[in-house]
Structures are given as structure tokens and as C-alpha cells.
Design a protein around this motif. Structure first.
Motif, PDB file in Angstrom:
ATOM      1  N   LEU A  67      54.255  23.554  67.449  1.00 44.92           N
ATOM      2  CA  LEU A  67      53.236  24.611  67.432  1.00 44.92           C
ATOM      3  C   LEU A  67      51.946  24.104  68.064  1.00 44.92           C
ATOM      4  O   LEU A  67      51.300  24.802  68.858  1.00 44.92           O
ATOM      5  CB  LEU A  67      52.989  25.019  65.977  1.00 44.92           C
ATOM      6  N   TRP A  68      51.564  22.884  67.724  1.00 41.56           N
ATOM      7  CA  TRP A  68      50.334  22.274  68.254  1.00 41.56           C
ATOM      8  C   TRP A  68      50.434  22.111  69.773  1.00 41.56           C
ATOM      9  O   TRP A  68      49.478  22.370  70.498  1.00 41.56           O
ATOM     10  CB  TRP A  68      50.117  20.923  67.554  1.00 41.56           C
ATOM     11  N   CYS A  69      51.618  21.727  70.244  1.00 48.94           N
ATOM     12  CA  CYS A  69      51.833  21.575  71.682  1.00 48.94           C
ATOM     13  C   CYS A  69      51.731  22.929  72.388  1.00 48.94           C
ATOM     14  O   CYS A  69      51.143  23.045  73.463  1.00 48.94           O
ATOM     15  CB  CYS A  69      53.197  20.945  71.928  1.00 48.94           C
ATOM     16  N   VAL A  70      52.304  23.972  71.771  1.00 47.48           N
ATOM     17  CA  VAL A  70      52.280  25.308  72.381  1.00 47.48           C
ATOM     18  C   VAL A  70      50.846  25.843  72.435  1.00 47.48           C
ATOM     19  O   VAL A  70      50.433  26.439  73.443  1.00 47.48           O
ATOM     20  CB  VAL A  70      53.205  26.267  71.601  1.00 47.48           C
ATOM     21  N   ILE A  71      50.065  25.618  71.365  1.00 49.67           N
ATOM     22  CA  ILE A  71      48.668  26.074  71.364  1.00 49.67           C
ATOM     23  C   ILE A  71      47.894  25.391  72.487  1.00 49.67           C
ATOM     24  O   ILE A  71      47.157  26.036  73.235  1.00 49.67           O
ATOM     25  CB  ILE A  71      48.015  25.785  69.991  1.00 49.67           C
ATOM     26  N   GLN A  72      48.084  24.081  72.635  1.00 52.32           N
ATOM     27  CA  GLN A  72      47.445  23.341  73.726  1.00 52.32           C
ATOM     28  C   GLN A  72      47.838  23.886  75.094  1.00 52.32           C
ATOM     29  O   GLN A  72      47.037  23.904  76.019  1.00 52.32           O
ATOM     30  CB  GLN A  72      47.892  21.884  73.698  1.00 52.32           C
ATOM     31  N   THR A  73      49.118  24.282  75.205  1.00 51.93           N
ATOM     32  CA  THR A  73      49.625  24.729  76.494  1.00 51.93           C
ATOM     33  C   THR A  73      49.074  26.105  76.851  1.00 51.93           C
ATOM     34  O   THR A  73      48.594  26.324  77.958  1.00 51.93           O
ATOM     35  CB  THR A  73      51.165  24.780  76.449  1.00 51.93           C
ATOM     36  N   LEU A  74      49.132  27.040  75.886  1.00 46.41           N
ATOM     37  CA  LEU A  74      48.702  28.408  76.175  1.00 46.41           C
ATOM     38  C   LEU A  74      47.204  28.487  76.468  1.00 46.41           C
ATOM     39  O   LEU A  74      46.766  29.320  77.259  1.00 46.41           O
ATOM     40  CB  LEU A  74      49.048  29.339  75.004  1.00 46.41           C
ATOM     41  N   THR A  75      46.408  27.619  75.835  1.00 42.86           N
ATOM     42  CA  THR A  75      44.972  27.638  76.093  1.00 42.86           C
ATOM     43  C   THR A  75      44.603  26.733  77.260  1.00 42.86           C
ATOM     44  O   THR A  75      43.429  26.630  77.603  1.00 42.86           O
ATOM     45  CB  THR A  75      44.198  27.185  74.850  1.00 42.86           C
TER      46      THR A  75
ATOM     47  N   PRO B 171      64.968  20.670  79.024  1.00 40.33           N
ATOM     48  CA  PRO B 171      64.848  22.019  78.446  1.00 40.33           C
ATOM     49  C   PRO B 171      63.464  22.270  77.833  1.00 40.33           C
ATOM     50  O   PRO B 171      62.910  23.358  77.968  1.00 40.33           O
ATOM     51  CB  PRO B 171      65.929  22.044  77.353  1.00 40.33           C
ATOM     52  N   GLY B 172      62.892  21.241  77.199  1.00 41.07           N
ATOM     53  CA  GLY B 172      61.572  21.383  76.604  1.00 41.07           C
ATOM     54  C   GLY B 172      60.511  21.685  77.651  1.00 41.07           C
ATOM     55  O   GLY B 172      59.643  22.524  77.459  1.00 41.07           O
ATOM     56  N   ARG B 173      60.609  20.981  78.800  1.00 42.03           N
ATOM     57  CA  ARG B 173      59.652  21.224  79.879  1.00 42.03           C
ATOM     58  C   ARG B 173      59.844  22.610  80.491  1.00 42.03           C
ATOM     59  O   ARG B 173      58.874  23.244  80.923  1.00 42.03           O
ATOM     60  CB  ARG B 173      59.792  20.133  80.950  1.00 42.03           C
ATOM     61  N   LEU B 174      61.101  23.091  80.528  1.00 43.89           N
ATOM     62  CA  LEU B 174      61.343  24.452  81.027  1.00 43.89           C
ATOM     63  C   LEU B 174      60.692  25.479  80.104  1.00 43.89           C
ATOM     64  O   LEU B 174      60.086  26.438  80.579  1.00 43.89           O
ATOM     65  CB  LEU B 174      62.855  24.716  81.141  1.00 43.89           C
ATOM     66  N   VAL B 175      60.821  25.270  78.776  1.00 42.60           N
ATOM     67  CA  VAL B 175      60.180  26.191  77.828  1.00 42.60           C
ATOM     68  C   VAL B 175      58.665  26.174  78.033  1.00 42.60           C
ATOM     69  O   VAL B 175      58.015  27.223  78.100  1.00 42.60           O
ATOM     70  CB  VAL B 175      60.534  25.805  76.369  1.00 42.60           C
ATOM     71  N   ALA B 176      58.097  24.961  78.181  1.00 45.62           N
ATOM     72  CA  ALA B 176      56.649  24.850  78.380  1.00 45.62           C
ATOM     73  C   ALA B 176      56.225  25.539  79.675  1.00 45.62           C
ATOM     74  O   ALA B 176      55.194  26.227  79.720  1.00 45.62           O
ATOM     75  CB  ALA B 176      56.232  23.384  78.402  1.00 45.62           C
ATOM     76  N   THR B 177      57.043  25.370  80.739  1.00 45.92           N
ATOM     77  CA  THR B 177      56.719  26.027  82.010  1.00 45.92           C
ATOM     78  C   THR B 177      56.748  27.541  81.856  1.00 45.92           C
ATOM     79  O   THR B 177      55.855  28.248  82.346  1.00 45.92           O
ATOM     80  CB  THR B 177      57.715  25.569  83.097  1.00 45.92           C
ATOM     81  N   ALA B 178      57.780  28.058  81.152  1.00 44.02           N
ATOM     82  CA  ALA B 178      57.862  29.500  80.919  1.00 44.02           C
ATOM     83  C   ALA B 178      56.642  29.985  80.139  1.00 44.02           C
ATOM     84  O   ALA B 178      56.070  31.038  80.441  1.00 44.02           O
ATOM     85  CB  ALA B 178      59.149  29.827  80.162  1.00 44.02           C
ATOM     86  N   LEU B 179      56.222  29.208  79.146  1.00 49.51           N
ATOM     87  CA  LEU B 179      55.033  29.576  78.363  1.00 49.51           C
ATOM     88  C   LEU B 179      53.802  29.641  79.255  1.00 49.51           C
ATOM     89  O   LEU B 179      52.973  30.545  79.114  1.00 49.51           O
ATOM     90  CB  LEU B 179      54.800  28.554  77.248  1.00 49.51           C
ATOM     91  N   MET B 180      53.668  28.670  80.176  1.00 51.49           N
ATOM     92  CA  MET B 180      52.522  28.690  81.095  1.00 51.49           C
ATOM     93  C   MET B 180      52.578  29.948  81.961  1.00 51.49           C
ATOM     94  O   MET B 180      51.585  30.657  82.102  1.00 51.49           O
ATOM     95  CB  MET B 180      52.533  27.451  81.991  1.00 51.49           C
ATOM     96  N   MET B 181      53.750  30.227  82.531  1.00 51.00           N
ATOM     97  CA  MET B 181      53.905  31.380  83.435  1.00 51.00           C
ATOM     98  C   MET B 181      53.526  32.686  82.720  1.00 51.00           C
ATOM     99  O   MET B 181      52.704  33.451  83.198  1.00 51.00           O
ATOM    100  CB  MET B 181      55.355  31.496  83.927  1.00 51.00           C
ATOM    101  N   PHE B 182      54.156  32.919  81.540  1.00 47.06           N
ATOM    102  CA  PHE B 182      53.919  34.185  80.854  1.00 47.06           C
ATOM    103  C   PHE B 182      52.596  34.164  80.087  1.00 47.06           C
ATOM    104  O   PHE B 182      51.880  35.148  80.046  1.00 47.06           O
ATOM    105  CB  PHE B 182      55.073  34.498  79.894  1.00 47.06           C
ATOM    106  N   GLY B 183      52.302  32.996  79.482  1.00 48.31           N
ATOM    107  CA  GLY B 183      51.176  32.943  78.564  1.00 48.31           C
ATOM    108  C   GLY B 183      49.820  32.969  79.227  1.00 48.31           C
ATOM    109  O   GLY B 183      48.898  33.612  78.727  1.00 48.31           O
ATOM    110  N   LEU B 184      49.683  32.293  80.364  1.00 51.97           N
ATOM    111  CA  LEU B 184      48.361  32.191  80.978  1.00 51.97           C
ATOM    112  C   LEU B 184      47.820  33.560  81.355  1.00 51.97           C
ATOM    113  O   LEU B 184      46.651  33.853  81.129  1.00 51.97           O
ATOM    114  CB  LEU B 184      48.423  31.285  82.199  1.00 51.97           C
TER     115      LEU B 184
END
Lengths: 231, 231, 231, 231
Positions: free
Chosen positions: A158-166, A179-192
Motif C-alpha cells: 500500500l505504501w509503495c502504491v501511494i508513493q507511485t500514484l503521487t 509482474p510487480g513492475r508491470l502492476v506499478a507501470t499500469a498504476l502509473m499509466m492509469f493513476g497519474l
């Protein structure tokens, strides 16, 4: 946008709206149990079955709507690309309720919509929350299998995702598996984009409030920060 | 927005405006002493009592206003949600003075408001400063109890907060405890919107100055960067 | 904005414009030599004297303008706050030339200004470059005295400044000393607004180009990316 | 913007449009093979020759256009600065096809352009992708020669580029060599503006959809998220 003689596909969508909303909550809950109760075999297996069944329902709904629309598949996919994304990521389905709720509220109270920016902030903010929660589950699922990963609990994820989205990105916990980096990349794409919408709307809203004060004079009724004047 | 026959709640707010402003400064000062003078037991205890008493005052003020407004509690909370946030985070109360000061200045000098963007920048910038200072205190309070935390001085905490609010996030000092991460998350939620407002307004202001130069011709009175022309 | 009967302060500014511009370049050059030729005592001492003398010139200029303006000091400082910043950070003075050059160009060729956004991008981009270069010098100056700092060369300092201004913040090189962190904080404060202006203007410009294409039809003269159509 | 009596330079550009597009794909493919098949000497040498030859073609095209335009070189470079960038970074040439494709589609179907913001998002997003892929190749090429670099595979390089373009910057993989840092700096310079455009357009698009809903009433045809209403 008016409903005249209701076509079969419109009728289908109207009737499946509410059940599919609850189904999307079941899906998210099932996935959360699947990930968080990993050690408990029985619960995990039940959750896996629940996730599989609900996903199947979304796929069936998508296929039925494709057939009922009488459009060529490619055209349907392109015109309903957000529905296609929902089939792949069914938790986003829950967000449709925000709009439906909003419309119901507007009708019941017989008053106009709330101001534009607060609604956009609410909508994009809720989507970010859902996306962040789903992403944290996926990230945790991918990373905990690697003993070298710094993400070993759901809290870390959760802490990693909060850091990523902001886009703060301290980097004390960062995904190391593919796979973890793919999830993080998807979060950046959609989340930003979503978070940029929240920030931008907040900014526009604040400027709007200041501009209104210029025209109306300073508020003297104690409504601090112009709160009520935009309600 | 006009004050006609003053209702009880408006009268209450007008009278409590100034005392509550000073009280919010006392609250912030008390909390700062509580955190920074941690080693000195006497000072810490005095500060804890001061913080508790001032907080009580804000709660009493909130309840009195709720009663005087004659609204249902839920409706009051929703219409005055920013006041509700202030009860939870009383240091934000100090910011109301920016607007009051602004209005007083405008009346006294009998001239129009300053340009929109500089005012928004001042307002959002000051809120960011207050938020950053309060957040640094809270972060330091949460992190110093953990010997493994890289945040062992108020300077480290301030440096971490600056990194967080600007989204730079080097990560050389990052919170490791759950309360510390909650404070950082709150700072991201509230701070990013405020700082985005500062950045966006600065950008809009600069573009406005350039556009004005286009219409009026290049400045020849030495007012570098168009400074005075927007004052 | 017209120059009618030239008042003393306007005359002073017109005459000092060009010399002060060159003086600001001398100041920046002197500071660069002071920092980068630190090991060579003679050069460093000469550079220190040059920096001191040029700074004195800027202070004298500021005082003369303050006297000539016949305004109260506080009012002068508030109306000319950007000039005050320039006295503290004289390298920014060099930026005034962008506008003067722009105006000269516009007159000579008897054609209108260039499009708004490219000019804003050029202006904010050049300021960022100057700010980044000055900041790198200051950061290097502050950090190299600490043997534990990861910033031990001017290249490291430049890399750290680039990370900071773009808010990427990898954190592989981050300031550890208090003066170094103050420089980095100042860079964030001033730099984020400027870089936000560059990003925002680029975005607005691209959208403007797409909108023009909608009205005029797609370009068929090979001007890729609409380059010339905005020149 | 109309094509009347076709001048030689316009004729040249019209004829070279399609071949140069395919050539830019060959260039990118050749560079990818050159970098990724580094261990295989034969493939690497073939790829190096292909890259050199295609680059030569772009230089020849640029010179021919410079001569045909009958403009002074400096003026040509300034008016066609994006073409100049393309000569240095030929992979960007592939992006011209987005516009051509768009125009062809608009003509064939005899319908107006798609909505402004989705087109800007598509365009800036595709440019970001191409830039990110090319940048990853360049970064990997620069960093793998240094045994101390954390970037030892193309996946690491890609992960570092994604972090850089989104400004998340965890810093778990960051360039340590001078050429690698130059590539990363170039990515920040070019990429941030493009990604800011994607984020800003998405934000504007979402606000536009909400505003349309206000005017038309809530959608009742099941078009979730207003998807079709903007198609």
C-alpha cells in the motif's frame, strides 16, 4: 441520449446495472481474500472460485451486449473501450455507481447538480482509491513470492502504491519482480491521469472561489474557505 | 452574502473569529513545544495541557455553531466540511486570517483586490507552509520513537516533508513507522493539491503577463519581469 | 507604459540596463570560477573579489533607484519585489535581456511577436537553465566540504539539480548538509513553478496546434508537427 | 496551407513522405538490434551498417529540402527546427504518420475529426512510447559498459525510463555513467512536456465529459463513463 422505444441492448443494460455493481464488489472482495488470506488454504480456494465465477459473469455480460448491439465486434470494442477495460479490470465497474447515485440524488431533491469541480474531484478521487486498493493487492500478490523483494506485507505494498500514484517515489519499497513492475507501470499509466485530474480540478476550483469572491465581495457569513458557496 | 438581520449563528461566528484565530496560534505553538521539548518533562506537560484545552475550545465552538444553525447534524457536517476538517486539524484555522486581512486591506485603501493569481499563490503557499510545519512536527513525533527510522531530528523531518510536498522524493529520509507513513500520506493528499495550485497559478500568471505585454507593447519603464504591471 | 517626459528614475534605468546585464554575466562567471577553481588559491581569490565588487554594483543600483523613485522604502520593495530578488540573486538579471531582445527583434523586422507559448517556454526554460546552473554551483560549494556527502564533483551536483527541478528525485545523489538542503529547497520553490510553466505551455501549445489543424484542415505542405504554422 | 502550383520542395516532401516513414522504422529496428544483440558480432555489425545508411538518407533528405527551399540555412533551420530534431533523432519521424493516418481516416469516412483531447492523448502518448523505447535502448547501451551500474539488462533500462518519464524516480535503478545521465536528462526534457500533455488532456477531457452531462442530463443509455458520447 433520450430513451424512446427501448432497444434490446438498452433494456439489458438497464436491468443488469444493479446486479453487476454488486457483483463487482463481490469480485473485489474475493480477490482481496484470495491475496490476503494466502496462508489459509480453504479460504483462498473459496475466494479463487468466487473470483473466477464473477469474472465469468462479466465476460458473459460483455458478449451478450456485443451480440445485442448488432455492431461489428471491432467497432463495438472501439466504441465501448471503457467497458472493455472494465471486463479486464472488473473492480472499475463499481465506479459507475458514482454517476448513477449522482443522477438519482439530482432527481430526488429536485435541485441542480453540485458544482462541477467537486464532482470531478470526488469521481477521480474515488477511482484513484479503488485503483490504488486493487493495485496494492496485485502488487503484493506479485512481490511476496520473491524473498529479495522489500514488499513483504500488504502495508508495504500500500505504501509503495501511494508513493507511485503521487509520483513521490521515495524508493524505500520498490517492486523488483517483472509482474510487480508491470502492476506499478499500469498504476502509473492509469493513476497519474486520474490524480492529475484531482489536482487540476482542486486548483481550478480554488481559483473559481477566489474569482467569485472578487465579484461578490468578501464573505461575511463565516463560511470559511468559501465552503458553502460552492455546495 | 449580505448581513441583514444578524442571526444568532452569524453573530457567534463574527464574535469568535478573532479569539479563535489567536487560539489556533496557541494550539500550534503548544504542539510545537510538546514535540520539540520532548526531553524536558515540565515543558512537555504544560504544552500537552495547552494543546488539550485549545482543542476543547474548537470542539465547543463547533458544537455551539451546530446547535445555533438549527440544521440536522449530518447536513451541517456536509455543508461545513471544511470547518469539520479545521476541528480535526486546528492549525488550518489560522489561514482564515489571510482572507480577513485581504478584505480589510481592500476596504481601508479603497482600491480593488490585488490580481487574482498572486493572491491564490499567497493563499495556497501560506497554507502549504502551515501544513508542512504541522506535518513535520507530527512526522517527527511519530518517527523518533523508532530507532531504525532515518528521521532522528526535526531537521530530517522537515527535509522529508519538503521532499514529499514537492513530490521530489529522494528517499534518503523516508518514514518507516505506520503513524509516520499515515502523516506522509495525509501530506500528499492535502499538499499536492495546494502545491499544484501554486504551480498552476504561477504558470497562468506568467502567461497572463506575457499576453498583456503583447497588447500593450514591451514595457519601457524598467519594470523587470512585468512586476509592477500586475500589482 | 509610454515614456513621456523621462523622469530621473526611468532615465537611470534606461542607461544602466546594458551595463548591468554584462555585470550579471561577470557575476555568474566570477562565482563559477570561485566554486570550480577552489583548489587554485590565486584564481579563487580573484573570483571572490570580482563577485564582491559586482554584487556591490547591484546594491548601489538598487539604492539609487530607491532614492530616485521618491517612494517610501517599504512600498518600493513591495512594488519592485522581483528587483529585490535580483539584488539577492544577481544572475537572474541576465534574464531581462530575453525581453529586451524580443522587443528589439519585433521592432526591427516590423512583424508581430512570435506565438505566445513558444515565447513563454523559451523564457521560463532559459530562467530554469540559469537557475539550475547557479544552483548547481551553490550546491557543490555547500556539499563538497562534507566528506560523507555523495556530491563530490560538479557533475554530481548538476545531476542532483536536474533530478530536483524535474521532481524525478532518484535519490542516488542527495544533499546531506544543511546549506545544501537549503539550496535544494530554494531550487524546488523557484524551479517547480518555472518548469510547471514550461510543461503547461508546451501542453497548451500542442493543443492549440491540434485545434488549428481542425479549423484549417490537415497540413499538406510537409510542415511536420505544425512547426512553421506557429512560427 | 493550400497546395496550388506545387513548388519543387513541396513535391519532394510529398514523394518522400512514405519511404522516409518506413526508413525511420528500419532505423529504429536497426538500432534495437545493434543494442540488444550486442554479444552476436555479425548481427551487431549488420545493424550498425543499417543504422548508418538510414541516418545518411535522413541527412540527404534534410540537405535536399534545404536547397529546394531556397532559404538561407539559418532561417531554414529555425523555421524547420522540429525537422532538425528529427534528423538528430530519426525515430521521431515515425510520428508524422499519426497525423497523416488521421487525415486519411477523416477523408475516407467523410466525417469530422475525433474529439480534440483523445487525439492529443493518442498523439502525445505514442510519441512518449517511441521516445521511451528509443531512450531505453540508448540508456542500456550507455550503462552496461560500467560494471558498477545497476542497469545490466534491457528490462532494468526500461524500468528506469518508465520511472523517469513519470517522474516517480524510485532510484533503485539510476544511471551512473555520464552518457547514461545525458540520455536520462534528454528524456526528462522531452518526455515531461509530452507526459504533461497526456495528463493535462485527460484531465480536460474528463471535465469536458462531466460538463456535457450537466447540459444533456445524466446518460441513460448505459454508455459507462460517457465513453461513446465523445467518440
Amino acid at each position: 441520449m433520450r430513451v424512446e422505444a427501448e432497444t434490446p441492448d438498452v433494456a439489458w443494460e438497464r436491468r443488469t446495472e444493479i446486479p453487476l455493481f454488486y457483483l463487482s464488489l463481490v469480485f473485489l472482495g474475493g480477490y482481496a481474500v484470495h491475496v490476503l488470506a494466502h496462508a489459509h488454504t480453504l479460504w483462498r480456494d473459496i475466494a479463487t472460485i468466487v473470483v473466477g465465477l464473477t469474472w465469468l459473469c462479466f465476460v458473459v455480460d460483455y458478449v451478450v451486449r456485443l451480440v445485442l448491439s448488432r455492431q461489428r465486434p471491432l467497432r463495438f470494442v472501439r466504441r465501448h473501450w471503457l467497458d472493455t477495460v472494465i471486463v479486464i479490470l472488473p473492480t472499475l465497474r463499481a465506479l459507475r455507481m458514482v454517476k448513477v447515485h449522482d443522477a438519482v440524488m439530482a432527481k430526488r431533491r429536485d435541485r441542480p447538480h453540485r458544482s462541477l469541480y467537486p464532482r470531478v474531484i470526488t469521481y477521480a478521487g474515488l477511482t484513484s482509491l479503488l485503483l490504488g486498493f486493487s493495485g496494492s493487492l496485485g502488487l503484493f500478490d506479485a512481490e511476496r513470492r520473491d524473498p529479495q523483494s522489500p514488499i513483504q506485507s500488504f502495508g508495504d505494498s500500500l505504501w509503495c502504491v501511494i508513493q507511485t500514484l503521487t509520483t513521490v517515489g521515495y524508493g524505500d519499497v520498490a517492486p523488483v519482480t517483472v509482474p510487480g513492475r508491470l502492476v506499478a507501470t499500469a498504476l502509473m499509466m492509469f493513476g497519474l491521469g486520474l490524480l492529475g485530474t484531482v489536482t487540476g480540478s482542486f486548483s481550478s476550483w480554488l481559483i473559481q472561489i477566489f474569482r467569485q469572491d472578487d465579484e461578490e465581495g468578501p464573505p461575511e457569513d463565516g463560511s470559511s474557505f468559501g465552503g458553502p458557496s460552492v455546495a
